[in-house]
Design an enzyme around this catalytic site. Sequence first.
Site, mmCIF file in Angstrom:
data_model
loop_
_atom_site.group_PDB
_atom_site.id
_atom_site.type_symbol
_atom_site.label_atom_id
_atom_site.label_comp_id
_atom_site.label_asym_id
_atom_site.label_seq_id
_atom_site.Cartn_x
_atom_site.Cartn_y
_atom_site.Cartn_z
ATOM 1 C CB SER A 109 -1.810 -2.558 9.570
ATOM 2 O OG SER A 109 -1.117 -2.382 10.896
ATOM 3 C CB SER A 110 -0.737 1.462 12.928
ATOM 4 O OG SER A 110 -0.828 0.312 13.512
ATOM 5 C CB CYS A 111 1.837 -3.443 11.903
ATOM 6 S SG CYS A 111 1.402 -3.996 10.822
ATOM 7 C CE1 TYR A 138 -2.893 -7.327 8.139
ATOM 8 C CE2 TYR A 138 -2.120 -5.945 8.675
ATOM 9 C CZ TYR A 138 -3.640 -6.127 8.257
ATOM 10 O OH TYR A 138 -4.356 -5.308 8.295
ATOM 11 C CE LYS A 142 -2.744 -4.203 4.336
ATOM 12 N NZ LYS A 142 -4.619 -4.524 4.030
ATOM 13 C CG HIS A 182 -6.292 -6.712 16.025
ATOM 14 N ND1 HIS A 182 -7.581 -6.603 15.473
ATOM 15 C CD2 HIS A 182 -5.135 -6.923 15.578
ATOM 16 C CE1 HIS A 182 -6.473 -6.761 14.433
ATOM 17 N NE2 HIS A 182 -5.517 -6.878 14.313
#
Length: 313
Positions: A109-111, A138, A142, A182
């Site tokens: 994920s971009s986070c 999260y 990931k 989201h």
Amino acid sequence: MDLTSRNILVAGASGLIGRAVVKCFGEAGCKGVLTPSHSELDLEDASQVTAFFQRHKPDVVVLAAGKVGGILENKSKPVEFLTRNLAIQMNVCAAADLMRTSRVVLFGSSCMYPKECPQPMREDMLGAGKLEPTSLSYATAKIAGLQLGFSYNQQRNIDRFLCVIPNSAYGPGDNFDPQSGHVLSSLIHKFHVAKLAAADHVALWGTGAPRREFVFSADIADALLFLLNQEVTTQHMPINIGSGHDISIADLATQIAAVVGFDGKIVWQTDKPDGTLRKLLDSERLLSMGWKPKTDLQAGLEDTYRWYLANAA
């Protein structure tokens, strides 16, 4: 890799990306696509996962299942975001290793990128700084999942695990719940409800200043098909999947309001958190291989809203 004759497991086939993968792979001629429901396969149960792999022997696995949500749910349920995603990734990777599955797609994920990161974000910037606190659990899960894939590749001297990082996905089949969805899908729901109620305004969290990159789910599925067909490997570093364009949340809200047909005022609750100010991926590695997205944001929003009206409204 010729996928048409392969036994393909899409874990999380009823979700946003899973649904798109099933459709995309089916249109590409893949006939052996397995789409077990949660009642048929609980990915958090290691014994169930192992038994499923032993019984069906998938050649390719797309792990599109997991616990996901927006800022509010990430803040209120960090334990679930960490433990459930860790369990799913560990169980699937262990079963795939046991059965020597040919390829397994793992999603980041971009986070996972630092909160303060040069833009656009290259894959080699992972681990270069502190993460955004609102999605820390999260993101940690990931990161661990992708590292698990890399570790198996390294220790077994294989290229079984293909690790990718798509930016914010949206499209048909998304979660439109304003509490757990989201930002893009939540906005569609909020503006639709406000339109039906003839409300004069919609109140939204933050300032609207943060910028986000959105990728249509069908484009993500198409990128996976491309990477698998090209037999691309990720021994040590994931591959970004982005549209190449970002938009401010304020402009996104205005665009969604227009698609939905809401003509009231947008009020920003500036005492609420914004999250990371910008998250634009550098997808040059993937683009240089010859892949490019097919769906612009306007067309994607219109398609998503049509699906929402027919299935979720």
